[in-house]
Design a protein around this motif. Structure first.
Motif, PDB file in Angstrom:
ATOM      1  N   ASN A  82       0.852  -1.190   0.000  1.00 32.34           N
ATOM      2  CA  ASN A  82       0.000   0.000   0.000  1.00 32.34           C
ATOM      3  C   ASN A  82       0.887   1.239   0.000  1.00 32.34           C
ATOM      4  O   ASN A  82       1.497   1.579   1.009  1.00 32.34           O
ATOM      5  N   LEU A  83       0.966   1.896  -1.165  1.00 36.51           N
ATOM      6  CA  LEU A  83       1.802   3.088  -1.326  1.00 36.51           C
ATOM      7  C   LEU A  83       0.946   4.311  -1.618  1.00 36.51           C
ATOM      8  O   LEU A  83       1.396   5.258  -2.262  1.00 36.51           O
ATOM      9  N   SER A  84      -0.253   4.306  -1.128  1.00 34.85           N
ATOM     10  CA  SER A  84      -1.161   5.416  -1.378  1.00 34.85           C
ATOM     11  C   SER A  84      -0.608   6.709  -0.780  1.00 34.85           C
ATOM     12  O   SER A  84      -0.254   6.763   0.399  1.00 34.85           O
ATOM     13  N   GLY A  85      -0.511   7.737  -1.611  1.00 33.85           N
ATOM     14  CA  GLY A  85      -0.020   9.025  -1.141  1.00 33.85           C
ATOM     15  C   GLY A  85       1.465   9.063  -0.846  1.00 33.85           C
ATOM     16  O   GLY A  85       1.947   9.994  -0.205  1.00 33.85           O
ATOM     17  N   THR A  86       2.202   8.087  -1.338  1.00 36.61           N
ATOM     18  CA  THR A  86       3.639   8.004  -1.062  1.00 36.61           C
ATOM     19  C   THR A  86       4.437   8.867  -2.036  1.00 36.61           C
ATOM     20  O   THR A  86       4.101   8.962  -3.212  1.00 36.61           O
ATOM     21  N   ASP A  87       5.497   9.473  -1.544  1.00 42.86           N
ATOM     22  CA  ASP A  87       6.391  10.261  -2.390  1.00 42.86           C
ATOM     23  C   ASP A  87       7.503   9.360  -2.910  1.00 42.86           C
ATOM     24  O   ASP A  87       8.365   8.917  -2.150  1.00 42.86           O
ATOM     25  N   LEU A  88       7.473   9.077  -4.218  1.00 43.43           N
ATOM     26  CA  LEU A  88       8.490   8.257  -4.872  1.00 43.43           C
ATOM     27  C   LEU A  88       9.174   9.037  -5.989  1.00 43.43           C
ATOM     28  O   LEU A  88       9.707   8.447  -6.929  1.00 43.43           O
ATOM     29  N   SER A  89       9.171  10.334  -5.880  1.00 42.09           N
ATOM     30  CA  SER A  89       9.764  11.162  -6.929  1.00 42.09           C
ATOM     31  C   SER A  89      11.261  10.888  -7.047  1.00 42.09           C
ATOM     32  O   SER A  89      11.962  10.752  -6.046  1.00 42.09           O
ATOM     33  N   ASP A  90      11.718  10.753  -8.282  1.00 41.08           N
ATOM     34  CA  ASP A  90      13.137  10.511  -8.588  1.00 41.08           C
ATOM     35  C   ASP A  90      13.657   9.189  -8.027  1.00 41.08           C
ATOM     36  O   ASP A  90      14.869   8.975  -7.966  1.00 41.08           O
ATOM     37  N   ALA A  91      12.768   8.314  -7.610  1.00 42.46           N
ATOM     38  CA  ALA A  91      13.201   7.019  -7.074  1.00 42.46           C
ATOM     39  C   ALA A  91      13.584   6.079  -8.213  1.00 42.46           C
ATOM     40  O   ALA A  91      13.070   6.177  -9.328  1.00 42.46           O
TER      41      ALA A  91
END
Length: 361
Positions: free
Chosen positions: A229-238
């Motif tokens: 569950n990655l809802s609302g997760t920040d994965l920018s530039d990952a």
């Protein structure tokens, strides 16, 4: 799918928004002792992040200490000067060594380096006993900051690679730049945890709760996030290259400029997700939910989007050469014509065999 019940954890927890230092210190000590079994532990709010600021402050303290001794102790002579600057040089080398995020030194080699520092401290102490009778400023010799620096070197860098953290409560924990490669974090509670720049390469995060977590610039290559569950997760530039995100919930997650090449996103929920400028080349999105997602500038070349829902999605600013579409809910005939003109492979041209379907799922 029925999930096994999560084991109970201690109800005690730090106030919201604060880090809990005691679990973090205990964990660091256990790691130094070689223990990596934390299954079901309550580490909510634990501060396990890199403490580079403390190391930098101690480094400057050692530099000031060495400079003061050199200037104020004319009795130091040759032996004293060598010991003073050897302490400083050792501190600088260890500080540089431990700041390397991707470095994985062997435990034995690190212990040898720290043992050298301890020997230097004792040599300085023994020398100070000789100098003490000759100088009223010998108290400076006993204020050697390297003692604190050794403690920082021992506990400052957290290596949780190959550790067992399944079912662990790590909500609101600080795991910034922590090495978690090949760790088992299945069913872990990582809500609102700070995992920025963390190394999660090859880690198992199946069915983990990562709602609201910060994973910007983290390394998740080949990681397994099946059903996470990655809802609302920040994965920018990952870096999510080759990651397994099948059935994962990425609703409203931020995947801007993330690398999702070769990722498996079958049946994943990407509704309202920010995928602007993300790299999804050769990714598999069979029956994924992309409704209302922002795909502007995204790279979907040679991606498989068979059965993916694309309601309210703008595909005009997306690279689609070699991408395979078919039975896509929300895909209009006019859009199909444009996609075909830009090199996409449409439904009539797709031949998905039974073996390929099994492989995709």
């Amino acid at each position: 799918m029925t999930l096994p019940p999560s084991p109970s954890v201690s109800p005690t927890a730090p106030p919201s928004g604060r880090f809990n230092f005691l679990p973090g210190i205990r964990t660091r000590i256990n790691l130094w002792r070689g223990k990596k079994q934390f299954q079901g532990a309550n580490l909510r709010g634990a501060n396990l992040g890199r403490v580079d600021l403390i190391g930098t402050m101690l480094l400057w303290a050692v530099f000031a200490w060495a400079a003061l001794l050199w200037m104020w102790l004319p009795e130091a002579r040759f032996v004293g000067v060598i010991l003073i600057w050897a302490n400083l040089l050792w501190t600088i080398l260890v500080w540089i060594n431990l700041r390397e995020a991707n470095l994985q030194p062997g435990r034995s080699s690190l212990k040898k380096i720290l043992l050298l520092g301890i020997l230097l401290i004792w040599a300085t102490v023994l020398w100070s006993i000789v100098v003490a009778v000759k100088s009223d400023r010998s108290i400076l010799l006993w204020a050697n900051p390297n003692v604190a620096f050794i403690l920082w070197a021992l506990l400052g860098k957290v290596d949780l690679s190959n550790s067992n953290l399944s079912y662990t409560n790590l909500s609101r924990a600080n795991l910034n730049r922590v090495d978690l490669r090949d760790a088992n974090l299945s069913y872990a509670n990582l809500q609102k945890a700070n995992l920025r720049e963390a190394i999660l390469r090859g880690a198992n995060l199946s069915y983990a709760d990562l709602r609201g977590a910060e994973l910007g610039e983290s390394d998740l290559q080949e990681a397994v996030l099946l059903g996470a569950n990655l809802s609302g997760t920040d994965l920018s530039d990952a870096n999510l290259s080759g990651v397994d995100l099948r059935e994962a919930n990425l609703h409203r997650s931020n995947l801007s400029a993330a690398n999702l090449s070769w990722a498996r996103l079958n049946r994943a929920n990407l509704s309202w997700a920010n995928l602007s400028w993300a790299n999804l080349s050769r990714a598999r999105l069979v029956h994924a939910n992309l409704n209302d997602a922002d795909l502007s500038g995204g790279d979907f070349r040679e991606a498989l989007l068979y059965g993916a829902a694309v309601n309210q999605v703008d595909l005009n600013a997306v690279l689609v050469k070699g991408a395979k579409f078919g039975q896509n809910a929300g895909l209009q005939d006019s859009e199909c014509i444009k996609l075909k003109a830009r090199g996409a492979i449409l439904n009539s041209q797709i031949d998905i065999t039974a073996d390929q379907k099994l492989q995709e799922y």
